[in-house]
Motif scaffolding. Structure first.
Motif, PDB file in Angstrom:
ATOM      1  N   ARG A  44       0.684  -1.642   0.052  1.00  0.00           N
ATOM      2  CA  ARG A  44      -0.319   0.175   0.336  1.00  0.00           C
ATOM      3  C   ARG A  44       0.675   1.188  -0.141  1.00  0.00           C
ATOM      4  N   SER A  77       2.189   5.834   0.687  1.00  0.00           N
ATOM      5  CA  SER A  77       2.361   6.684   1.818  1.00  0.00           C
ATOM      6  C   SER A  77       2.421   7.245   1.535  1.00  0.00           C
ATOM      7  N   ASP A  93       3.665  -1.940   3.651  1.00  0.00           N
ATOM      8  CA  ASP A  93       3.493  -0.963   3.241  1.00  0.00           C
ATOM      9  C   ASP A  93       5.171  -0.501   4.663  1.00  0.00           C
ATOM     10  N   ASN A 141       1.397  -6.662   6.050  1.00  0.00           N
ATOM     11  CA  ASN A 141       1.219  -5.121   7.528  1.00  0.00           C
ATOM     12  C   ASN A 141       2.381  -4.564   7.687  1.00  0.00           C
ATOM     13  N   GLY A 191      -1.906  -8.826  11.406  1.00  0.00           N
ATOM     14  CA  GLY A 191      -2.533  -7.269  11.286  1.00  0.00           C
ATOM     15  C   GLY A 191      -1.673  -6.377  12.141  1.00  0.00           C
ATOM     16  N   HIS A 192      -2.535  -5.003  10.966  1.00  0.00           N
ATOM     17  CA  HIS A 192      -2.093  -4.020  11.110  1.00  0.00           C
ATOM     18  C   HIS A 192      -2.244  -3.699  12.755  1.00  0.00           C
ATOM     19  N   VAL A 250      -2.261  -0.820  15.848  1.00  0.00           N
ATOM     20  CA  VAL A 250      -2.186   0.202  16.747  1.00  0.00           C
ATOM     21  C   VAL A 250      -1.697   0.865  17.793  1.00  0.00           C
ATOM     22  N   SER A 300      -2.178  -5.415  19.334  1.00  0.00           N
ATOM     23  CA  SER A 300      -1.391  -6.294  18.575  1.00  0.00           C
ATOM     24  C   SER A 300      -2.763  -7.516  18.492  1.00  0.00           C
ATOM     25  N   SER A 337      -6.717 -12.341  11.816  1.00  0.00           N
ATOM     26  CA  SER A 337      -6.586 -10.783  11.553  1.00  0.00           C
ATOM     27  C   SER A 337      -5.455 -10.992  10.537  1.00  0.00           C
ATOM     28  N   LEU A 365      -5.767  -7.172   8.562  1.00  0.00           N
ATOM     29  CA  LEU A 365      -6.068  -6.390   8.271  1.00  0.00           C
ATOM     30  C   LEU A 365      -6.335  -5.685   9.162  1.00  0.00           C
ATOM     31  N   PHE A 366      -6.741  -4.172   8.873  1.00  0.00           N
ATOM     32  CA  PHE A 366      -6.257  -2.756  10.258  1.00  0.00           C
ATOM     33  C   PHE A 366      -7.355  -2.699  10.936  1.00  0.00           C
ATOM     34  N   ALA A 390      -9.096  -0.641  13.867  1.00  0.00           N
ATOM     35  CA  ALA A 390     -10.058   0.941  14.531  1.00  0.00           C
ATOM     36  C   ALA A 390      -9.742   1.893  15.201  1.00  0.00           C
TER      37      ALA A 390
END
Length: 298
Positions: free
Chosen positions: A73, A75, A119, A180, A224-225, A227, A237, A271, A273-274, A276
């Motif tokens: 992806r 940036s 990414d 990711n 996953g991604h 936060v 995580s 997961s 994915l991202f 939220a």
């Protein structure tokens, strides 16, 4: 829901990168790698295609074929777009037109055993990313054990001024895979990377030149991604319990790697994915089967 605009993009392929530039322009890029049911040899991969769109009408303002294929992806910083290719980090400037910065092509891939980068995280005049992303299409409900490459996963840092490349190994294990980006705390100078194929999460201290020293490492099936709760110094995580086939959310202390809390999400698949951040001390984790809300309680 009211449709405001629609645009057919030039290539009949997934466009997996999407950013809003400083001037409001939308930039997006096609995915150049293998997908389930469409496995490509390296020689079959086309250089990726980057476009910029007017945000209201979606009129295409410009397009450019990049110098390399890219699975990552995209940036951006201001109106500069960063794309991790299969060998170098590319910078494309948008000033009414897209132009590849031919003087900035730092090489991260130095052996044929390495996989392509995923990414890019950009901050503090540096770019950070993990390699060995090619086998992510082999996901079968989890990324554990799907890697085929002989090299280990590495965390890379590229200086956006000098182009200097430094890196650190997540572990000594081969057949690693990621899908990711890493997580970077530029204030504490700690970067966290992982190898989803072997189930390793590793944190590094880094200095002004990007030299990395391992801070801690732990066994954890993260895919996953991440936060980051910066004020608390906590990393959100995930982990996948292979015995019970259940995805879990795990919160770690970034300085020590110690586990603060762990909770089942209800998802039977890992997961990749991202997640939220919610609006009231909560988080949402999305997998290919389930959306889970995790709330913090006093």
């Amino acid at each position: 829901m009211l449709l405001l605009a629609s645009k057919e993009l030039p290539r009949v392929k997934p466009y997996n990168g999407l950013v809003i530039l400083e001037d409001g322009t939308i930039a997006t890029k096609d995915f150049a790698g293998s997908r389930p049911g469409n496995v490509l040899e390296k020689s079959e991969q086309m250089p990726s295609h980057l476009v910029v769109l007017e945000p209201d009408s979606l009129e295409m303002l410009d397009e450019i074929e990049l110098s390399e294929p890219s699975i990552a992806r995209i940036s951006s910083v201001a109106n500069d777009i960063y794309v991790a290719g299969d060998r170098t980090l590319m910078r494309v400037r948008f000033r009414g037109k897209l132009e590849l910065d031919s003087e900035f092509l730092p090489l991260y891939k130095t052996t044929e055993s390495q996989g392509s980068a995923w990414d890019v995280v950009v901050g503090d005049s540096s770019a950070w990313f993990l390699d060995n992303g090619d086998d992510s299409y082999r996901y079968n409900g989890t990324l554990i054990g799907v890697g085929t490459l002989s090299s280990e996963v590495r965390l890379f840092r590229v200086d956006l001024v000098s182009g200097q490349v430094t890196s650190g190994r997540i572990s000594d294990l081969s057949k690693g895979v990621v899908a990711n980006p890493p997580l970077v705390d530029f204030e504490r100078r700690i970067a966290v990377g992982y190898d989803s194929g072997n189930g390793i999460v590793t944190a590094f201290d880094f200095d002004d030149l990007g030299n990395m020293t391992q801070r801690w490492s732990r066994s954890q099936n993260h895919g996953g991604h991440m936060v980051y709760l910066r004020d608390e110094g906590l990393v959100v995580s995930d982990d996948y319990d292979l015995e019970r086939n259940i995805a879990q959310m795990v919160i770690l202390e970034i300085e020590s790697g110690d586990e603060v809390v762990r909770v089942d999400t209800g998802s039977p698949v890992q997961s990749v994915l991202f997640p939220a951040v919610g609006f009231n001390h909560d988080l949402y984790l999305c997998t290919f089967s389930t959306i889970s809300r995790i709330a913090f309680c006093d």
